[in-house]
Design a protein around this motif. Structure first.
Motif, mmCIF file in Angstrom:
data_model
loop_
_atom_site.group_PDB
_atom_site.id
_atom_site.type_symbol
_atom_site.label_atom_id
_atom_site.label_comp_id
_atom_site.label_asym_id
_atom_site.label_seq_id
_atom_site.Cartn_x
_atom_site.Cartn_y
_atom_site.Cartn_z
ATOM 1 N N ALA A 24 0.844 -1.184 0.000
ATOM 2 C CA ALA A 24 0.000 0.000 0.000
ATOM 3 C C ALA A 24 0.883 1.239 0.000
ATOM 4 O O ALA A 24 2.099 1.143 -0.060
ATOM 5 C CB ALA A 24 -0.903 -0.021 1.236
ATOM 6 N N GLN A 25 0.248 2.421 0.071
ATOM 7 C CA GLN A 25 1.033 3.648 0.083
ATOM 8 C C GLN A 25 1.905 3.682 1.339
ATOM 9 O O GLN A 25 1.453 3.354 2.439
ATOM 10 C CB GLN A 25 0.103 4.865 0.074
ATOM 11 N N GLU A 26 3.152 4.088 1.167
ATOM 12 C CA GLU A 26 4.082 4.135 2.293
ATOM 13 C C GLU A 26 4.205 5.577 2.804
ATOM 14 O O GLU A 26 4.296 6.509 2.011
ATOM 15 C CB GLU A 26 5.463 3.624 1.873
ATOM 16 N N PRO A 27 4.215 5.758 4.137
ATOM 17 C CA PRO A 27 4.397 7.122 4.665
ATOM 18 C C PRO A 27 5.692 7.726 4.151
ATOM 19 O O PRO A 27 6.730 7.064 4.145
ATOM 20 C CB PRO A 27 4.459 6.897 6.183
ATOM 21 N N PRO A 28 5.667 8.962 3.674
ATOM 22 C CA PRO A 28 6.879 9.584 3.137
ATOM 23 C C PRO A 28 8.025 9.612 4.144
ATOM 24 O O PRO A 28 7.811 9.592 5.357
ATOM 25 C CB PRO A 28 6.411 11.002 2.784
ATOM 26 N N LEU A 29 9.232 9.637 3.619
ATOM 27 C CA LEU A 29 10.419 9.739 4.466
ATOM 28 C C LEU A 29 10.582 11.141 5.031
ATOM 29 O O LEU A 29 11.252 11.340 6.049
ATOM 30 C CB LEU A 29 11.662 9.364 3.656
ATOM 31 N N LEU A 30 10.008 12.127 4.359
ATOM 32 C CA LEU A 30 10.080 13.511 4.821
ATOM 33 C C LEU A 30 9.459 13.637 6.214
ATOM 34 O O LEU A 30 8.437 13.012 6.502
ATOM 35 C CB LEU A 30 9.331 14.429 3.858
ATOM 36 N N ARG A 31 10.070 14.428 7.050
ATOM 37 C CA ARG A 31 9.585 14.618 8.401
ATOM 38 C C ARG A 31 9.257 16.097 8.634
ATOM 39 O O ARG A 31 9.839 16.975 8.015
ATOM 40 C CB ARG A 31 10.638 14.164 9.419
ATOM 41 N N ALA A 539 21.104 14.712 6.173
ATOM 42 C CA ALA A 539 20.174 14.253 5.141
ATOM 43 C C ALA A 539 18.782 14.851 5.298
ATOM 44 O O ALA A 539 18.169 15.299 4.319
ATOM 45 C CB ALA A 539 20.099 12.726 5.149
ATOM 46 N N ARG A 540 18.261 14.892 6.522
ATOM 47 C CA ARG A 540 16.899 15.404 6.701
ATOM 48 C C ARG A 540 16.824 16.908 6.459
ATOM 49 O O ARG A 540 15.868 17.402 5.875
ATOM 50 C CB ARG A 540 16.395 15.050 8.102
ATOM 51 N N ARG A 541 17.847 17.633 6.922
ATOM 52 C CA ARG A 541 17.850 19.066 6.629
ATOM 53 C C ARG A 541 17.963 19.297 5.134
ATOM 54 O O ARG A 541 17.265 20.140 4.549
ATOM 55 C CB ARG A 541 19.009 19.761 7.339
ATOM 56 N N ASN A 542 18.832 18.553 4.465
ATOM 57 C CA ASN A 542 19.017 18.748 3.030
ATOM 58 C C ASN A 542 17.776 18.385 2.238
ATOM 59 O O ASN A 542 17.492 18.985 1.197
ATOM 60 C CB ASN A 542 20.229 17.945 2.547
ATOM 61 N N ALA A 543 17.026 17.394 2.722
ATOM 62 C CA ALA A 543 15.757 17.075 2.056
ATOM 63 C C ALA A 543 14.815 18.281 2.109
ATOM 64 O O ALA A 543 14.132 18.600 1.122
ATOM 65 C CB ALA A 543 15.113 15.860 2.712
ATOM 66 N N HIS A 544 14.767 18.960 3.244
ATOM 67 C CA HIS A 544 13.931 20.160 3.340
ATOM 68 C C HIS A 544 14.440 21.274 2.430
ATOM 69 O O HIS A 544 13.644 22.025 1.843
ATOM 70 C CB HIS A 544 13.889 20.635 4.797
ATOM 71 N N LEU A 545 15.753 21.397 2.297
ATOM 72 C CA LEU A 545 16.305 22.407 1.386
ATOM 73 C C LEU A 545 15.918 22.109 -0.059
ATOM 74 O O LEU A 545 15.587 23.025 -0.837
ATOM 75 C CB LEU A 545 17.824 22.460 1.524
#
Length: 583
Positions: A24-31, A539-545
Motif C-alpha cells: 500500500a502507500q508508504e508514509p513519506p520519508l520527509l519529516r 540528510a533530513r535538513r538537506n531534504a527540506h532544502l
C-alpha cells in the motif's frame, strides 16, 4: 487513445490479479508535517475523567493547517502562472529568474535524485516536478522504478506536476498495470490529476466511467478507485461533474455504507472543480443523515465558492445540530464572502457565542469575508481579559491555554481582513509572559501577513527574546516569509538552514519560500547543498532544502500538491490521505 484502452482493460481486471499486487502507500520519508494538534488532543482524551467527552477534534487549527496554502499562496485555479513575461517570478529587484532554475538549480536536483540517500531522492523528485523543467522528465521516469517505494511515489507525483507528454505516458502505463503495487498505481492516478492536461482528463474519465460502481468497493480496487476520484478533483475538468453526481446518487441507493469514503472524496472533488453546476447537488447533502456527508458537503461548498450557496448554508446553520458541520458552514460562508455573507455571519453572532470552537470559526470567517460590522467584536474579544469557564460545556485540561489557542483564530481572522491597526495589539499580546507557544506562533503569522517594517521589528523581537518552542519558531518561519521582503525571507531561511531547527520548523520554512521568490534565497540554498549534499548527518535538513528549491522555482502561484488537502475533512483519515498530508 492507447492510454484509455489500457485503463479499461486493467483497472477492471479480475479481482485475483489485483489481490496479488503488494504494497500500500508508504508514509513519506520527509519529516516535519504539522496538520493540527493531533498529539495534544489524543493526550487530553487519554487523561480525561471517565464520562467527560472532550471536543478537541473541533479545534480550528486542524482546518487552518490544511487550508493555509490556498489562503495565503492563492488557489491554484486563480492566476496560476507565477512567471512573468520577462522570465522572472516577481517584480522586485531580487526576483528569481527562470534561467537560474534551469541552469543552476536543475543540475543539483538531478544530482540529488541519484543520491544514495533515499530522503534526498524523494525530495528531489518532488522538487523537480514542481519546477516543471522538461529536461528532468527522463530522470523522473527512471525514478519511478526506484527500489524505495517512497521515492517511486514522489517520482510519480513529480511526473504529474511536470506534466510533460512523455511523463503522462508513463503515468498511464503505471496506473493501468495490475502487476504493480497498488500504492504505485494510486500515486500514478494522482499524478495524472496533478498534470491537468486534456489527455489525462480523457484517461481519468474513461477509468471512472468503467470503475466508479459497486463492484470496486473492496480491497485494492477500492483504494485505486479512491485515488482516481481524488485525481479527478485535482485535475479540475468540468466534464467530471455529471459523471460524479450520477454515480454518487447510484451508490447512495445501492451501497450507502460501503461507498461512504468514496462518496466523501467525490464531494471533495466536486468542490475542487469550482463549477456552480455542482452547487445544488452539494446543497442537498447539507441535510444528509450521515454526518460525514454533511461535513464533506459544507467543506466542498466553501471550496467551490458559489455565492448561490449562501442561503442554504445559512439555513443549515439555523438548524443547529452537528458542531463540526456548523463550523464548516461558517468557514464556507467566510470563504465565499461578500455582503450577503456578512449578513449571514451577523445573524450567527449569538449562536457562535455559545461554543468556543464555533466562535473561533466565526472569527476566522468574519476576517475572510471582511465583515466590518463584526470585526470590531472579534478584535475586542482578542484583547479582552480571559473569561475561562464561560464557554458552554467547557471540558479541557488547561482552560487558559485553550482560550489562548482560540484567540489565535481571532488574530488570523483580523489579519486576513487586512487591518493594519492590528499590529499594536499583536505586540501587546506577544509581550505577555508565559503565553502558549501555539498562540505565539499564530500571532507571528498574523503579524507577517499584515506586513511592513513594524511587523518585521515585532517578529525580530520575538526571535531575539531567547529560546522558543517549535510552535513559536514555526510561526516565525512562516511570518517572516509572509512579509515578502528580502530581510524577512533571509530570517525565514535562517531557520530552514539551521540543522538544529526542529523538522516542523524547517518544513514550514521550506513551504513558505513561495512568498517572495528571491534569487538570493535560491543562491543560499544551492550553496549549502553543494557543500553538504552527501553528508548523511544532514540528510533530513538537506531534504527540506531540496523541497524549498521546488517551492521557489514552481511556475505556478498556488501549490498544486497542497491543494489535494484543501477542503478535506481531516477527521476522515486513511492511508493515502496521511501520505499526502506528509508532503
Amino acid at each position: 487513445m492507447p492510454l484509455i484502452v489500457a485503463s479499461l482493460l486493467t483497472f477492471a481486471a479480475a479481482p485475483a490479479a489485483l489481490a496479488a499486487s503488494a504494497g500500500a502507500q508508504e508514509p513519506p520519508l520527509l519529516r516535519g508535517a504539522y496538520r493540527g494538534p493531533y498529539d495534544e488532543v489524543l493526550e487530553e482524551q487519554a487523561l480525561a475523567r471517565e464520562g467527560v467527552l472532550l471536543d478537541g477534534w473541533e479545534r480550528w487549527e486542524f482546518w487552518y493547517e490544511h487550508e493555509r496554502s490556498g489562503l495565503t499562496a492563492g488557489p491554484v485555479e486563480e492566476e496560476p502562472e507565477a512567471l512573468l513575461p520577462n522570465g522572472r517570478y516577481a517584480v522586485h529587484p531580487d526576483a528569481l529568474r527562470r534561467s537560474e532554475v534551469i541552469e543552476a538549480a536543475t543540475p543539483l536536483l538531478l544530482r540529488a535524485l541519484r543520491s544514495p540517500l533515499p530522503e534526498l531522492r524523494e525530495a528531489a523528485a518532488l522538487a523537480l516536478g514542481r519546477t516543471g523543467v522538461a529536461a528532468a522528465t527522463d530522470a523522473l521516469v527512471e525514478a519511478v522504478s526506484d527500489p524505495v517505494p517512497q521515492v517511486r511515489q514522489a517520482a510519480l507525483l513529480g511526473l504529474g506536476l511536470a506534466g510533460t507528454p512523455e511523463g503522462l505516458v508513463v503515468l498511464g502505463d503505471r496506473f493501468s498495470d495490475p502487476a504493480l503495487a497498488v500504492g504505485d498505481r494510486c500515486f500514478a492516478a494522482l499524478g495524472l490529476g496533478l498534470s491537468r492536461r486534456p489527455e489525462a482528463r480523457s484517461f481519468l474519465l474513461a477509468a471512472l466511467e468503467s470503475n466508479l460502481n459497486l463492484d470496486r468497493l473492496a480491497g485494492d480496487e477500492e483504494r485505486l478507485l479512491q485515488a482516481t476520484v481524488w485525481a479527478a478533483g485535482l485535475h479540475g475538468a468540468h466534464d467530471f461533474i455529471p459523471l460524479l453526481t450520477a454515480r454518487i446518487e447510484e451508490l447512495e441507493r445501492t451501497a450507502a455504507i460501503a461507498s461512504r469514503r468514496v462518496r466523501t472524496i467525490a464531494l471533495w472533488a466536486l468542490g475542487s472543480i469550482h463549477d456552480p453546476a455542482a452547487t445544488a447537488f452539494l446543497v442537498r447533502r447539507l441535510g444528509h443523515q450521515d454526518l460525514a456527508i454533511q461535513r464533506a458537503a459544507a467543506q466542498a461548498l466553501g471550496r467551490l465558492g458559489d455565492p448561490g450557496a449562501l442561503g442554504a448554508l445559512a439555513q443549515r446553520l439555523r438548524q443547529g445540530g452537528d458542531l463540526q458541520t456548523r463550523i464548516f458552514c461558517l468557514l464556507a460562508v467566510g470563504r465565499i464572502g461578500g455582503t450577503e455573507a456578512g449578513r449571514v455571519l451577523a445573524a450567527q453572532r449569538e449562536a457562535a457565542r455559545l461554543d468556543r470552537h464555533l466562535f473561533a470559526a466565526w472569527g476566522l470567517a468574519c476576517g475572510f469575508a471582511r465583515a466590518s460590522q463584526q470585526l470590531e467584536e472579534v478584535r475586542s474579544e482578542l484583547m479582552a481579559p480571559p473569561h475561562v469557564g464561560d464557554w458552554q460545556g467547557e471540558a479541557v485540561l488547561d482552560p487558559r491555554r485553550d482560550e489562548e489557542r482560540l484567540r489565535g483564530a481571532l488574530a488570523l481572522g483580523l489579519a486576513f481582513s487586512g487591518d493594519p491597526g492590528l499590529l499594536e495589539d499583536l505586540g501587546a499580546l506577544l509581550r505577555r509572559k508565559g503565553i502558549d507557544p501555539d498562540f505565539a506562533g499564530y500571532l507571528c503569522e498574523a503579524a507577517g501577513w499584515i506586513g511592513g517594517e513594524d511587523a518585521f521589528g515585532l517578529l525580530a523581537g520575538v526571535a531575539g527574546s531567547g529560546p522558543s518552542q517549535f510552535e513559536t519558531l514555526r510561526g516565525l518561519a512562516i511570518g517572516f516569509a509572509f512579509l515578502g521582503t528580502p530581510e524577512g525571507a533571509a530570517r525565514s531561511l535562517d531557520l530552514l538552514l539551521d540543522p538544529d531547527s526542529p523538522p516542523e520548523v524547517r518544513l514550514a520554512a521550506a513551504h513558505a519560500q513561495r512568498h517572495g521568490r528571491f534569487s538570493s534565497s535560491l543562491q543560499r540554498i544551492l550553496g549549502a547543498l553543494a557543500e553538504d549534499l552527501d553528508d548523511p548527518v544532514l540528510a533530513r535538513r538537506n531534504a527540506h532544502l531540496l523541497l524549498a528549491v521546488g517551492h521557489l522555482a514552481d511556475p505556478w502561484r498556488g501549490d498544486r500538491l497542497q491543494s489535494a488537502l484543501e477542503g478535506w475533512n481531516y477527521r476522515q483519515e486513511f492511508r493515502l490521505q496521511r501520505c499526502l498530508a506528509s508532503y
